[in-house]
Design an enzyme around this catalytic site. Sequence first.
Site, PDB file in Angstrom:
ATOM      1  N   ARG A 103       9.179 -12.721   4.225  1.00  0.00           N
ATOM      2  CA  ARG A 103       8.118 -11.297   4.567  1.00  0.00           C
ATOM      3  C   ARG A 103       7.828 -11.516   5.669  1.00  0.00           C
ATOM      4  O   ARG A 103       7.097 -12.801   5.560  1.00  0.00           O
ATOM      5  CB  ARG A 103       7.884 -11.271   3.683  1.00  0.00           C
ATOM      6  CG  ARG A 103       5.786  -9.551   3.891  1.00  0.00           C
ATOM      7  CD  ARG A 103       6.060  -9.262   2.616  1.00  0.00           C
ATOM      8  NE  ARG A 103       6.918  -8.055   1.944  1.00  0.00           N
ATOM      9  CZ  ARG A 103       6.472  -8.113   0.583  1.00  0.00           C
ATOM     10  NH1 ARG A 103       4.682  -7.275   0.579  1.00  0.00           N
ATOM     11  NH2 ARG A 103       7.102  -6.975   0.412  1.00  0.00           N
ATOM     12  N   HIS A 130      12.220  -1.742   5.634  1.00  0.00           N
ATOM     13  CA  HIS A 130      11.758  -2.495   4.011  1.00  0.00           C
ATOM     14  C   HIS A 130      13.475  -2.818   3.225  1.00  0.00           C
ATOM     15  O   HIS A 130      13.610  -1.525   2.456  1.00  0.00           O
ATOM     16  CB  HIS A 130      10.793  -2.422   3.622  1.00  0.00           C
ATOM     17  CG  HIS A 130      10.350  -2.868   2.464  1.00  0.00           C
ATOM     18  ND1 HIS A 130      11.180  -4.285   1.889  1.00  0.00           N
ATOM     19  CD2 HIS A 130       9.354  -2.364   1.100  1.00  0.00           C
ATOM     20  CE1 HIS A 130      10.572  -4.807   0.583  1.00  0.00           C
ATOM     21  NE2 HIS A 130       9.428  -3.282   0.181  1.00  0.00           N
ATOM     22  N   GLN A 133      13.424  -2.687  -0.023  1.00  0.00           N
ATOM     23  CA  GLN A 133      13.269  -1.338  -1.272  1.00  0.00           C
ATOM     24  C   GLN A 133      13.702  -0.204  -1.445  1.00  0.00           C
ATOM     25  O   GLN A 133      14.600   0.707  -2.547  1.00  0.00           O
ATOM     26  CB  GLN A 133      11.768  -0.771  -0.513  1.00  0.00           C
ATOM     27  CG  GLN A 133      11.193   0.055  -1.251  1.00  0.00           C
ATOM     28  CD  GLN A 133      10.417  -0.354  -2.568  1.00  0.00           C
ATOM     29  OE1 GLN A 133       9.874  -2.011  -2.173  1.00  0.00           O
ATOM     30  NE2 GLN A 133      10.479   0.400  -3.660  1.00  0.00           N
ATOM     31  N   ASP A 222       4.798   6.826   0.320  1.00  0.00           N
ATOM     32  CA  ASP A 222       4.467   5.576   1.023  1.00  0.00           C
ATOM     33  C   ASP A 222       2.753   5.532   1.581  1.00  0.00           C
ATOM     34  O   ASP A 222       2.383   6.385   1.788  1.00  0.00           O
ATOM     35  CB  ASP A 222       4.875   4.802   1.783  1.00  0.00           C
ATOM     36  CG  ASP A 222       4.971   3.131   1.987  1.00  0.00           C
ATOM     37  OD1 ASP A 222       4.390   2.378   1.297  1.00  0.00           O
ATOM     38  OD2 ASP A 222       5.458   2.829   3.096  1.00  0.00           O
ATOM     39  N   CYS A 262       6.980   3.363  -3.457  1.00  0.00           N
ATOM     40  CA  CYS A 262       7.174   2.169  -3.572  1.00  0.00           C
ATOM     41  C   CYS A 262       6.440   1.352  -3.802  1.00  0.00           C
ATOM     42  O   CYS A 262       7.232  -0.107  -4.111  1.00  0.00           O
ATOM     43  CB  CYS A 262       8.374   1.493  -1.723  1.00  0.00           C
ATOM     44  SG  CYS A 262       6.615   1.477  -0.609  1.00  0.00           S
ATOM     45  N   ARG A 290      13.775  -3.062  -8.660  1.00  0.00           N
ATOM     46  CA  ARG A 290      14.077  -4.186  -7.121  1.00  0.00           C
ATOM     47  C   ARG A 290      15.005  -5.468  -7.414  1.00  0.00           C
ATOM     48  O   ARG A 290      15.436  -6.011  -6.954  1.00  0.00           O
ATOM     49  CB  ARG A 290      12.996  -4.040  -6.713  1.00  0.00           C
ATOM     50  CG  ARG A 290      12.102  -3.316  -6.092  1.00  0.00           C
ATOM     51  CD  ARG A 290      12.645  -2.702  -4.687  1.00  0.00           C
ATOM     52  NE  ARG A 290      12.521  -4.149  -3.873  1.00  0.00           N
ATOM     53  CZ  ARG A 290      11.679  -4.636  -3.123  1.00  0.00           C
ATOM     54  NH1 ARG A 290      10.186  -3.806  -3.420  1.00  0.00           N
ATOM     55  NH2 ARG A 290      11.178  -5.511  -2.452  1.00  0.00           N
TER      56      ARG A 290
HETATM   57  N1   CP Z   1       7.300  -2.557  -2.811  1.00  0.00           N
HETATM   58  C1   CP Z   1       6.680  -3.575  -2.237  1.00  0.00           C
HETATM   59  O1   CP Z   1       7.324  -4.493  -1.478  1.00  0.00           O
HETATM   60  O2   CP Z   1       6.170  -4.026  -2.565  1.00  0.00           O
HETATM   61  P1   CP Z   1       5.100  -5.532  -2.605  1.00  0.00           P
HETATM   62  O3   CP Z   1       4.906  -5.804  -1.270  1.00  0.00           O
HETATM   63  O4   CP Z   1       4.576  -5.607  -3.785  1.00  0.00           O
HETATM   64  O5   CP Z   1       6.287  -6.335  -2.746  1.00  0.00           O
HETATM   65  N1  NVA Z   2       4.515   0.538   4.196  1.00  0.00           N
HETATM   66  C1  NVA Z   2       4.466  -0.428   3.394  1.00  0.00           C
HETATM   67  C2  NVA Z   2       5.012  -0.972   1.863  1.00  0.00           C
HETATM   68  C3  NVA Z   2       4.875  -2.156   0.916  1.00  0.00           C
HETATM   69  C4  NVA Z   2       5.861  -2.448   0.388  1.00  0.00           C
HETATM   70  C5  NVA Z   2       3.471  -1.995   4.114  1.00  0.00           C
HETATM   71  O1  NVA Z   2       4.155  -2.178   4.640  1.00  0.00           O
HETATM   72  O2  NVA Z   2       2.569  -2.072   3.952  1.00  0.00           O
END
Ligand code: CP
Ligand code: NVA
Length: 304
Positions: A103, A130, A133, A222, A262, A290
């Site tokens: 990540r 993502h 997700q 989101d 999400c 997930r």
């Molecule tokens: N939806 C998602 O990826 O959540 P987190 O940021 O908690 O991993």
């Molecule tokens: N778009 C959001 C998704 C979080 C899971 C971000 O990148 O922060």
Amino acid sequence: MKRDFLTILDLRSEEVDALLRRASTLKEDFKEGNLKPTLEGKTLGLIFDKPSTRTRVSFEVAMYQLGGRAIFMSSQQTQLSRDEPLRDTALVLSRYIDGLVVRTYEDADLQELARHAQIPVINGLTDLYHPCQVMGDILTIREKKGDLKNLQIAWVGDGNNVAHSWINAAARLPFRLTLACPPGFEPKKEILETAKRLAGERILCGNDPLEAVRNADVVNTDVWTSMGQDEERRMRLTAFKDYQINGDLLRKAKPDAIVLHCLPAHRGEEITDEVMNGPNSAIFDQAENRMHLQRALLDWLLGS
Ligand code: CP
Ligand code: NVA
């Protein structure tokens, strides 16, 4: 040869479909208490540069459920924070572990790690995509709505990383995707154009939330401010104020439409409490999925 999962476009349509089917089967097995330790003796590494609740925990738990182990590394506590090259990191980790979830901010960094790693690399979120997700979200939609063909999935809000993965998914699966984003916050043109070449008229992107949600089977949103954009928060609150998923907007969708987010959510901003807690919300089933989707993904990429 090792396979990576950096974007949904890394998978052919048949592979996307097979992954979803496998996830459904593994979920049923799990609910019946039948877990097979197909990854016994294997180790998954996770390098995270941004916070996470769901992605981290669901991957770690999925790995334990398959009989393997997981090692979480905050990149700040690795030598990456002291400028060890991504290439060297990838080469070294490939000697210790069997798969890596990343990540990070720049998608190019993920690609660089994947290029040099000799083990499967999985995108656990970048600024651009993502994919885990959205695959989990599609598992949820299949459970609630069955066949994806002819379904209308609406996206209201930011043309962000999750939206980009939805656009990629529409290039691989037969649903219709209608997006409404504030002017200036639309998805990246090249991502949209590539997907439109594959999906044609099934992807529509505009600025009107009512238009996007009208008769939709799924209403999806989101946060307005993603990780790494905190200094834009005030400006975004203004730009997105007409893009909230609330009772009025939801009434434009089909009465049995499901609502997805999400998470994490900012209740009262992009989505109201009423909708999140309401009968159309599938948000917590979505979060659970997930783990089931990723169990199937790990089994596929890391299994023998
Ligand atoms: N939806 C998602 O990826 O959540 P987190 O940021 O908690 O991993
Ligand atoms: N778009 C959001 C998704 C979080 C899971 C971000 O990148 O922060």
